[in-house]
Scaffold this motif. Structure first.
Motif, PDB file in Angstrom:
ATOM      1  N   ASP A 215       0.880  -1.159   0.000  1.00 12.49           N
ATOM      2  CA  ASP A 215       0.000   0.000   0.000  1.00 12.49           C
ATOM      3  C   ASP A 215       0.923   1.216   0.000  1.00 12.49           C
ATOM      4  O   ASP A 215       1.457   1.617   1.032  1.00 12.49           O
ATOM      5  N   THR A 245      -3.213   4.267   1.721  1.00 15.43           N
ATOM      6  CA  THR A 245      -4.237   4.736   0.786  1.00 15.43           C
ATOM      7  C   THR A 245      -5.482   3.861   0.820  1.00 15.43           C
ATOM      8  O   THR A 245      -6.522   4.236   0.301  1.00 15.43           O
ATOM      9  N   LYS A 247      -5.448   1.004  -0.666  1.00 12.07           N
ATOM     10  CA  LYS A 247      -5.401   0.261  -1.916  1.00 12.07           C
ATOM     11  C   LYS A 247      -3.980  -0.247  -2.145  1.00 12.07           C
ATOM     12  O   LYS A 247      -3.022   0.499  -1.954  1.00 12.07           O
ATOM     13  N   TYR A 300      -3.254  12.217  -2.875  1.00 12.85           N
ATOM     14  CA  TYR A 300      -2.610  11.737  -4.096  1.00 12.85           C
ATOM     15  C   TYR A 300      -2.874  10.248  -4.305  1.00 12.85           C
ATOM     16  O   TYR A 300      -2.640   9.438  -3.404  1.00 12.85           O
ATOM     17  N   ASN A 301      -3.346   9.888  -5.493  1.00  9.57           N
ATOM     18  CA  ASN A 301      -3.359   8.465  -5.843  1.00  9.57           C
ATOM     19  C   ASN A 301      -1.967   8.100  -6.315  1.00  9.57           C
ATOM     20  O   ASN A 301      -1.075   8.966  -6.404  1.00  9.57           O
ATOM     21  N   LEU A 302      -1.728   6.829  -6.633  1.00  2.00           N
ATOM     22  CA  LEU A 302      -0.369   6.384  -6.960  1.00  2.00           C
ATOM     23  C   LEU A 302       0.198   7.123  -8.169  1.00  2.00           C
ATOM     24  O   LEU A 302       1.355   7.565  -8.149  1.00  2.00           O
ATOM     25  N   GLU A 303      -0.579   7.274  -9.212  1.00  2.00           N
ATOM     26  CA  GLU A 303      -0.058   7.941 -10.405  1.00  2.00           C
ATOM     27  C   GLU A 303       0.286   9.397 -10.128  1.00  2.00           C
ATOM     28  O   GLU A 303       1.342   9.890 -10.566  1.00  2.00           O
ATOM     29  N   GLU A 304      -0.557  10.084  -9.393  1.00  2.00           N
ATOM     30  CA  GLU A 304      -0.291  11.497  -9.083  1.00  2.00           C
ATOM     31  C   GLU A 304       0.961  11.640  -8.231  1.00  2.00           C
ATOM     32  O   GLU A 304       1.793  12.538  -8.458  1.00  2.00           O
TER      33      GLU A 304
END
Length: 321
Positions: A215, A245, A247, A300-304
């Motif tokens: 995670d 997160t 996830k 922030y998600n992972l890509e961001e």
């Protein structure tokens, strides 16, 4: 305005301030205008905070020496204390048993004991998701701790001692359990810096199992959670909070996402690096408690997060040569 300025000049003592997570807090608290103090070792490497080293006050002391710690705390009387100093998180190269126990447990005990003798506003102990061990579902703060390595064992013991002292003496202590933190100044041998560096240089990359999961949580979200905890310390003292997160992502998902963002043609070779510990199929945080009591959630998600991290690495690659 006067009250606001007075608050911002509070003394902040940071242990582990030359490390990955701690150094990010040094930059942030200087930016916010706090009076920043670092407890450091004689052998500390200051490369992460070199540009701002003259803006902070350094105190050389050994956390494992109770007398030194007591002397420093009574003299300095810090109001906010952030404890990041640790050993053993980097399993591939940190295997000293005595140093793991002394740094993570004895050092924490000495620091908390010294703080119990003064009046302070907030102490945040940084635990670890490694305290949980292997679970088959989202990890909750109330779960039984079953760590699978010495690092996790000592961090769990540190958590228990901090919670015990908070409850016994009504001390303003809170425990954070970050999951897989990534971001600026991370050690170059760690997973995400390795993936980013190889993608930016289009270098072939050897990795372990593509299905290992974590995670991943961006450093800026971690900082945000700590700042919220400091503001709410009177209501949350003695509590433990997961910081993730909610996830999880597989290693190959992270590698391919970095490759896409970096516009790279790096080749990934899996199975070339041996795992250093037992790996679970599920490693993800239940962050409902932090959402409810801290009013915090990741921005922030992972890509961001990776986009910001990659931009930072592009500008700072020379630090990793």
């Amino acid at each position: 305005m006067v009250l606001k300025q007075k608050r911002r000049r509070k003394k902040v003592l940071i242990t582990g301030g030359t490390g990955f997570i701690g150094s990010n807090f040094v930059y942030k608290f200087l930016e916010l205008g706090y009076d920043v103090h670092l407890l450091v070792r004689l052998e500390s490497n200051f490369w992460r905070i070199a540009p701002i080293k003259k803006k902070v006050k350094l105190h050389y002391a050994d956390l494992c020496n109770a007398e030194e710690v007591n002397k420093l705390i009574k003299k300095l009387k810090p109001q906010i204390i952030l404890h990041f100093a640790a050993y053993g998180a980097y399993q591939r190269k940190q295997q000293d048993i005595a140093l793991t126990i002394n740094t993570n447990l004895l050092g924490t005990i000495n620091l908390v004991n010294a703080l119990s003798e003064i009046k302070f506003d907030c102490f945040i102990y940084t635990g670890s998701s490694s305290e949980y061990g292997i679970k088959n579902k989202l990890m909750k703060e109330i779960d039984i701790l079953e760590p699978v390595n010495l690092y996790g064992i000592t961090k769990a013991a540190g958590t228990m001692y901090c919670q015990y002292m908070s409850r016994k003496f009504n001390l303003p202590i809170v425990i954070m359990r970050p999951f897989a933190v990534y971001g600026y100044f991370e050690d170059q041998d760690r997973l995400i810096p390795t993936i980013i560096k190889n993608n930016l240089t289009n270098t072939k990359l050897n990795l372990s199992n593509p299905n290992f999961v974590r995670d991943f949580i961006f450093i800026e979200d971690i900082i945000d959670a700590y700042l919220k905890a400091i503001k709410k310390i009177k209501k949350i003292k003695g509590e433990i909070f997961n910081l993730g997160t909610g996830k999880q992502f597989k290693i190959d998902e992270v590698a391919n996402l970095v490759k896409k963002i970096a516009h790279s043609y790096t080749e990934f070779c899996y199975g070339k690096v041996a795992p250093v510990q037992l790996e679970p199929k599920i490693w993800v945080a239940d962050i409902s408690k932090a959402k409810k009591l801290l009013n915090w959630r990741p921005k922030y998600n992972l890509e961001e997060g990776l986009r910001k991290d990659i931009d930072w690495f592009r500008k700072n690659l020379l630090l990793y040569k």
